[in-house]
Write an enzyme that holds these catalytic residues in place. Structure first.
Site, short mmCIF file in Angstrom:
data_model
loop_
_atom_site.label_atom_id
_atom_site.label_comp_id
_atom_site.label_asym_id
_atom_site.label_seq_id
_atom_site.Cartn_x
_atom_site.Cartn_y
_atom_site.Cartn_z
N GLU A 30 9.62 9.60 -6.98
CA GLU A 30 9.58 11.07 -6.91
C GLU A 30 9.04 11.66 -8.20
O GLU A 30 8.81 10.95 -9.18
CB GLU A 30 11.00 11.60 -6.62
N GLU A 42 6.27 2.91 1.44
CA GLU A 42 5.21 2.25 2.22
C GLU A 42 3.87 2.36 1.52
O GLU A 42 3.09 1.41 1.48
CB GLU A 42 5.11 2.87 3.62
N CYS A 81 7.13 8.03 7.47
CA CYS A 81 6.72 9.42 7.72
C CYS A 81 5.33 9.41 8.38
O CYS A 81 4.67 8.38 8.48
CB CYS A 81 6.69 10.20 6.40
N CYS A 135 2.51 8.05 6.18
CA CYS A 135 2.59 6.59 6.02
C CYS A 135 2.24 5.85 7.30
O CYS A 135 1.67 4.77 7.25
CB CYS A 135 3.95 6.18 5.49
#
Length: 133
Positions: A46, A57, A88, A91
């Site tokens: 992050e 990923e 997500c 990804c």
């Protein structure tokens, strides 16, 4: 759990332990098995300029590319929660770039495997490199 999935699980578990998730506190690890049988792992990273960050990923795929791999034979994503932590949307498309519709996508939590499906089931009717050929 097969030996291959167990190896992916352990690599994703180790990567997840190194995740940098001070804002969401939601650590994820991923491991990719490349076409040569090598495993590459990644974790989410992050950033204070949220949501600028990197998914696990994406990190595993980048490690695969940096290691000379060009094909995903299988991937395992490991995260904690009540619902399975699937990739997500971004990804899913990243995986699609290097995987075939029948490529297995495994989803796990720290206790073990929760779900296995194909890329085609996860991202049906996907746009891929062959669409640009």
């Amino acid at each position: 759990m097969t030996e291959e999935v167990a190896a992916l699980f352990e690599a994703a578990r180790a990567a997840r332990a190194r995740a940098y998730a001070p804002y969401s506190r939601f650590s994820v690890g991923a491991a990719v098995l490349d076409g040569e049988g090598r495993i590459h792992a990644g974790c989410n990273v992050e950033n204070a300029a949220y949501p600028v960050g990197t998914c696990a990923e994406a990190g595993a795929i980048a490690a695969m590319i940096a290691g000379g791999g060009r094909a995903i034979r299988a991937i395992l994503v490991l995260g904690d929660g009540d619902a399975p932590v699937t990739p997500c949307g971004a990804c899913r498309q990243r995986i699609r770039e290097f995987a075939r519709p029948e490529t297995p996508i495994h989803v796990a939590d720290p206790n073990g495997l929760r779900l296995s499906l194909t890329l085609d089931a996860l991202l049906p009717h996907a746009f891929g490199p062959e669409n640009l050929a």
